[in-house]
Write an enzyme that holds these catalytic residues in place. Structure first.
Site, PDB file in Angstrom:
ATOM      1  N   THR A 230    -101.139  29.933 -20.214  1.00  0.00           N
ATOM      2  CA  THR A 230    -101.128  28.719 -20.788  1.00  0.00           C
ATOM      3  C   THR A 230    -102.401  28.186 -21.531  1.00  0.00           C
ATOM      4  O   THR A 230    -102.223  27.606 -22.634  1.00  0.00           O
ATOM      5  CB  THR A 230    -100.712  27.773 -19.708  1.00  0.00           C
ATOM      6  OG1 THR A 230     -99.358  27.799 -19.276  1.00  0.00           O
ATOM      7  CG2 THR A 230    -100.564  26.368 -20.440  1.00  0.00           C
ATOM      8  N   GLU A 250     -94.444  31.753 -24.628  1.00  0.00           N
ATOM      9  CA  GLU A 250     -93.979  32.048 -23.356  1.00  0.00           C
ATOM     10  C   GLU A 250     -95.015  32.060 -22.454  1.00  0.00           C
ATOM     11  O   GLU A 250     -95.742  33.259 -22.482  1.00  0.00           O
ATOM     12  CB  GLU A 250     -92.994  33.368 -23.307  1.00  0.00           C
ATOM     13  CG  GLU A 250     -91.972  33.123 -22.149  1.00  0.00           C
ATOM     14  CD  GLU A 250     -92.645  33.749 -20.865  1.00  0.00           C
ATOM     15  OE1 GLU A 250     -92.887  32.729 -20.104  1.00  0.00           O
ATOM     16  OE2 GLU A 250     -92.790  34.686 -20.492  1.00  0.00           O
TER      17      GLU A 250
END
Length: 483
Positions: A230, A250
Site C-alpha cells: 500500500t 492492487e
C-alpha cells in the site's frame, strides 16, 4: 550453473544489451547465489517506451484471431515449460512445489481467458437527438501499459495484467520484483517471444525503485498496473493522478476470517490454516485476523493450533515441506517483531512463534486485541492472530476497523445470516464457509480502501481495465449551424 541469455541481456522487444548492472539471484532458503540477472536503468525504460510506441499501432490492428492464437500458444508453452518455471519459482521465491504447480495452472488459465477477450464486443451504439447521426462508443487500446509485479506469486500476478493488456491491443513493459526477476520476468519473456508476440510489443525490465519510478513517470506509458504494498501504491497513485494517467492498484490486505458460534469448527479451522499459512502467509489475501465468537474460541484455537503444529518448515527444493522460507531476512525479522511486540502487549503464543533465519513457524496467537500490531498490520507471514467477539455487530465492527478492504471469510451454519453480515463488510471479496485466499480467472478481483483503487482484474472487468473509450459520431452529410 548454466549461463542464460537473460544474465547479460534485457528483453526490450527482443534480447538486447544494457549498461545496467547485473544482480545476484539469491535462494531465500539458503542464501546461495544461484544465478545473475541483467538489470535495467532509467535509460532502458526510455528505450523501451520508444520501441513500444512504434510497435503498438500494428499490434493493435492485428486481427483479433491472430492475437488470440498467440495467447493460446503462450498458454501451451507455459505447460510445456512447467519444469523450468517451477524450478525457478521454488529456488528463487521459496515456493513449495504444490504452490508452484497451482500458480502455473492459474497462469495458464489467465492466458486462455485473455485469448477470448479480443473477440468480445468492443463498443455500443447510442441513439442521437440529431437526425441522421450515428453514435458509436467503443473501447480502444491505451497504448503502452506498465506492469509492476510482486514477488510472492511472481508469474500469475504479472501475467494477469500482461495477458489482457496485450489482448486489448496494448504494448506492455513489465518490471518484475527484484526478488523474482527470473521466473516473474525473464522466463515469461522467453515464453511470449516463442509464442510469436511481435518484436517491440512486450518488454521486461528488471530493477529496483529507480526503474519503477522511471516507468511510472514516463509520459508515453498510458497506464500503470501495480500489485504490491500500500505504501508504494499510494506514491504511484499520487504520481499517476498528477499526470492524469490511468492506474490500477492492487495493494495490501488485513483480511478477516469470521467464525460464528454455529460454525463447523473443523471446516473453519481447515480454512483458517490454509488461509493463514499458505506460502508462509505471503499473500495479500492471507487470513491475517481470526475474529471468533467467544463461546467457541477455545475449541477453535485448539483445532487451529493442532493443525499449525503439524506443518513442516524447510527448504522446498531439498525436502517435502508445508512452509518454505520467507522471501528475505528483512521480511522474516518484520514478522518476528510483530509477534514479539504483540506478545509484549498481552498476546499469547499458542503454537509456533519461532524464527530460524528466513524460516518462521506456523504461529497461532490468542488474546489479540485491536491495539496490537498483530491485529492492525498486514503481517505477510505465517501468523494467525485470534480476536474475540460477542455479537454480530461487534464482529462487523472489528472487520471494518481495518483501513484495508481486500477479502473476508465468514463461517456459519446459516448462509442467510452470513450473507447479511457480508453485505455490511467494506471489503471487495467475501467468501462464505471458505477461506480468504481465493482467485478464479473469470471473476473480477479487487479491494476497497487501502487495498486498492477499486480496479478489478479478471473476466469481463479486463475489457474496461486495460482500455480507454472513444465516442465517434457519423453524419452522412454536413449540416448548417446558425453561424
Amino acid at each position: 550453473m548454466t549461463t542464460h541469455r537473460w544474465e547479460n541481456h534485457l528483453y526490450l522487444g527482443k534480447w538486447q544489451t544494457s549498461d545496467g548492472p547485473q544482480s545476484a539471484v539469491i535462494a531465500p532458503a539458503t542464501g546461495e547465489v544461484i544465478a545473475q540477472v541483467q538489470t535495467a536503468t532509467a535509460a532502458d525504460v526510455e528505450r523501451a517506451t520508444h520501441i513500444a510506441k512504434d510497435a503498438q499501432l500494428s499490434w493493435a490492428t492485428l486481427p483479433f484471431d491472430q492475437k488470440a492464437e498467440i495467447l493460446r500458444r503462450a498458454a501451451g508453452l507455459i505447460k510445456e515449460r512447467a519444469d523450468d518455471l517451477n524450478y525457478w519459482n521454488i529456488r528463487e521465491c521459496g515456493s513449495i512445489g504444490p504452490k508452484s504447480d497451482w500458480e502455473l495452472q492459474a497462469t495458464y488459465e489467465q492466458a486462455q481467458m485473455a485469448a477470448a477477450l479480443p473477440m468480445q464486443p468492443c463498443g455500443q451504439i447510442f441513439p442521437s437527438s440529431m437526425p441522421g447521426r450515428r453514435n458509436y462508443w467503443k473501447r480502444i487500446p491505451i497504448g503502452t501499459v506498465g506492469v509492476i509485479a510482486p514477488w510472492n506469486f511472481p508469474i500469475l500476478l504479472a501475467m494477469r495484467s500482461v495477458f489482457p493488456a496485450l489482448a486489448m491491443g496494448n504494448c506492455v513493459i513489465l518490471k518484475p520484483a527484484p526478488d523474482s526477476a527470473v521466473c516473474g520476468g525473464a522466463l515469461m519473456a522467453e515464453v511470449l517471444e516463442a509464442a510469436g508476440v511481435p518484436e517491440g510489443v512486450f518488454h521486461v525490465l528488471p530493477g529496483g525503485a529507480e526503474v519503477g519510478e522511471a516507468l511510472v513517470r514516463n509520459p508515453d506509458v498510458g497506464m500503470i498496473s501495480f500489485t504490491g504494498s500500500t505504501a508504494v501504491g499510494e506514491k504511484i497513485g499520487e504520481t499517476c493522478g498528477r499526470m492524469l494517467k490511468k492506474c490500477a492498484l492492487e495493494l495490501g490486505g488485513n483480511n478477516a476470517l469470521v467464525v460464528l458460534e454455529d460454525a463447523d469448527l473443523e471446516a473453519a479451522a481447515s480454512s483458517a490454516a490454509w488461509g493463514a499459512f499458505l506460502h508462509q502467509g505471503q499473500i495479500c489475501m492471507q487470513a491475517g485476523r481470526h475474529v471468533v465468537h467467544r463461546s467457541v474460541a477455545g475449541k477453535y484455537m485448539e483445532k487451529l493450533a493442532e493443525r499449525a503444529s503439524h506443518l513442516v518448515t524447510g527448504d522446498p527444493w531439498k525436502q517435502q515441506v508445508h512452509l518454505g522460507p520467507l522471501i528475505n531476512e528483512t521480511q522474516a525479522r518484520r514478522v518476528e517483531d510483530i509477534v514479539n511486540s504483540s506478545v509484549a502487549m498481552g498476546a499469547k503464543v499458542v503454537a509456533g512463534g519461532e524464527r530460524n533465519g528466513n524460516f518462521f513457524e506456523a504461529t497461532v496467537l490468542s488474546n489479540v486485541t485491536p491495539e496490537m500490531p498483530a491485529f492492525g498490520e498486514e503481517i505477510f507471514g505465517p501468523v494467525a492472530p485470534i480476536t474475540l467477539f460477542d455479537s454480530d455487530e461487534e464482529a462487523i465492527a472489528l472487520v471494518n476497523a481495518s483501513a484495508y478492504g481486500l477479502a473476508a471469510a465468514i463461517h456459519s451454519a446459516s448462509t442467510e445470516r452470513a450473507q447479511s453480515i457480508a453485505d455490511r463488510l467494506r471489503v471487495g471479496m467475501v467468501h462464505i464457509n471458505d477461506q480468504t485466499v481465493n482467485n478464479e480467472f473469470q471473476v473480477p478481483f479487487g479491494g476497497m480502501g487501502r487495498s486498492g483503487t477499486s480496479g478489478r482484474f479478471g473476466g469481463p472487468a479486463n475489457l474496461d481495465e486495460f482500455t480507454t473509450t472513444q465516442w465517434v459520431s457519423v453524419m452522412e452529410h454536413g449540416i448548417q449551424y446558425p453561424f
